[in-house]
Write an enzyme that holds these catalytic residues in place. Sequence first.
Site, PDB file in Angstrom:
ATOM      1  N   SER A 261     -20.674   3.396 -60.065  1.00  0.00           N
ATOM      2  CA  SER A 261     -21.284   4.630 -59.611  1.00  0.00           C
ATOM      3  C   SER A 261     -20.719   5.837 -60.334  1.00  0.00           C
ATOM      4  CB  SER A 261     -21.045   4.783 -58.110  1.00  0.00           C
ATOM      5  OG  SER A 261     -19.651   4.871 -57.868  1.00  0.00           O
ATOM      6  N   LYS A 262     -21.518   6.873 -60.356  1.00  0.00           N
ATOM      7  CA  LYS A 262     -21.110   8.047 -61.117  1.00  0.00           C
ATOM      8  C   LYS A 262     -20.127   8.931 -60.361  1.00  0.00           C
ATOM      9  CE  LYS A 262     -25.327  10.592 -59.842  1.00  0.00           C
ATOM     10  NZ  LYS A 262     -26.557  11.178 -60.400  1.00  0.00           N
ATOM     11  N   ARG A 263     -19.845   8.563 -59.146  1.00  0.00           N
ATOM     12  CA  ARG A 263     -18.930   9.358 -58.359  1.00  0.00           C
ATOM     13  C   ARG A 263     -17.562   9.476 -59.055  1.00  0.00           C
ATOM     14  NH1 ARG A 263     -19.112  11.176 -53.483  1.00  0.00           N
ATOM     15  NH2 ARG A 263     -17.220  11.770 -52.358  1.00  0.00           N
ATOM     16  N   ASP A 264     -17.042   8.333 -59.517  1.00  0.00           N
ATOM     17  CA  ASP A 264     -15.724   8.353 -60.153  1.00  0.00           C
ATOM     18  C   ASP A 264     -15.728   7.877 -61.600  1.00  0.00           C
ATOM     19  OD1 ASP A 264     -14.142   9.071 -57.738  1.00  0.00           O
ATOM     20  OD2 ASP A 264     -14.964   7.185 -57.012  1.00  0.00           O
ATOM     21  N   ASN A 265     -16.901   7.603 -62.133  1.00  0.00           N
ATOM     22  CA  ASN A 265     -16.940   7.031 -63.482  1.00  0.00           C
ATOM     23  C   ASN A 265     -18.044   7.642 -64.324  1.00  0.00           C
ATOM     24  OD1 ASN A 265     -15.062   4.674 -62.755  1.00  0.00           O
ATOM     25  ND2 ASN A 265     -16.719   4.470 -61.263  1.00  0.00           N
TER      26      ASN A 265
END
Length: 509
Positions: A261-265
């Site tokens: 996911s783009k939350r942390d990556n």
Amino acid sequence: MTEEITTRPARTRYAPSPTGSPHIGNIRTAIFAYLWARHTGGQFLLRIEDTDRKRLVEGSLENIKDSLLWLGLDWDEGPGKGGPFGPYVQSERLELFQSVAKKMVEDGTAYYCYCTPERLDAVNKAKQAAKQAPGYDRRCRTITEAEKDAALASGLTPTVRFKVPLEGVTTFRDLVVKPLTVENSTIQDAVLLKSDGYPTYHLAHIVDDHYMEITHVIRAQEWLPSAPLHVMIYNALGWTMPAFVHAPVILNPPGQKGKLSKRDNAVSVSQYQELGYLPEALLNFLVLLGWSYDDHTEFFTMQELIEKFDIRRIQPTPAKFNLDKLDWINAHYINHVLSVDDYARRCLPFLAESGVISPETAADPGDKWEFIRAACALVKDKVKILTEVPVEIDFLFKPGTDLQYPATDLIGKNDTPAAAAQVLEETITYLRQIPNETYNDREALLAGLSDISENKLHLKNRGLMLWPPRVALSGRTKSPDLMGMIITLGRDETIARLEQARQNLASLG
RNA sequence: GGCGCAUUCGUCUAGCGGCCUAGGACGCAUCCCUCUCAAGGAUGAGACCACGGGUUCGAAUCCCGUAUGCGCUACCA
């Protein structure tokens, strides 16, 4: 079956929705599809699935094309290329989908649904409250003429739903995941055609794959649960199904849950491009996520991948995204695969981005090229991603007087200010008197300095001789190769920095 | 909740009934090389093959449960 797979030219496709820059997991599936088409000598198509008008993102098509091309994935048919089965954008094929839906209704394998979103919602809530699985209650299968007329009169446009066979089971076979069998009764009467006249994925991809003569559908594993539904639709249409491969999902790195996911990556291709990853490295890394050739091969050129790739060796197990390995692969390509010229050329945009050189220079280095190339080359073996290059070598581009460092850094281990000063003194004297050929010869330079260290200053080791100049030239305690810096900076600048360092040392008292 | 898929070192994986006292790679540790940092070389730690039952002369490999993870459950794809 097995033999067929290997011998027949496959037609595969990458069919993204235009919702932004391609997700890394999504593009990995595209890589698989591309490689399989090339491996079998078939075709790879690009198709845009833009049937959800609410999610369209401006500029996505260009983004998708750029990402594909950047990675070296060229398509044979699709937007910008044309082809015998176009158009390759679903919103331009509406009549086709509508006519198929209409025909299914006529055939009795689909039906019009007049339910409002509100009723659908209510049905779901009621089912959930009753601890039942949510889903449509198939009411419009048995709607009366009167009710139909009333709905129509209210101005409602019906959707078309698939009439799922209520009895029996459906089995779906995949090339990598084991066979899956479900009770038909548990499958939803999925919407085929939405009330806005656009098809849903379920209808659109089947129609397109059929008419575009796709032989192998390679898609994400998220689609696995709806695969039996697709089997039924193919059956209802009387079409033969292509072969299917459901590629494993890419999960978040260790420590994080869920799919990437783009939350942390960083998740999009363009993000990795901007971070300074090489397309060949990203490709190499991605293809190894869920696929392997044997028990030891780690690096592949595109040619080798095309030769060796086999969809049957795709892993059914989800794989966690491991940035460390990507970094390692990227560093390997930078250090051991790219030529110095190629590498330096790729550094240009990153140098400009960080302000080390101007955008104009990046576009056309002119006579600055030799210097830039040499400067980049100095850190070719130590950099993992291209964005690290400017931070490693910016000091070469700044005036020496801008260097900021504690004068005490000039003193090497077990050394004294006086000794360091003497080293600088001797280095300056040496560099002043040697001929150009010697100055520009790494080995000769090193030999000269070693000689002074050993026979004139009688230092315990060469490190003591090389330390002060290193800091003097770079302003750092960790720097590129000293000889490389001396040569790259040139005699005047080098001596100026050494002189300056000597003064800094003197100010220490 | 329901349905489904998956399950080998922290991670990516090899393995498709005996070659496995489980191999490789990343990362990690130590050492070598060395002008710093890297790169490179060597060595090592690290997996009772999720767990429990079977089948078999023999199972990481086949079957069944359990657990865990992941996915799906929209007029999104």
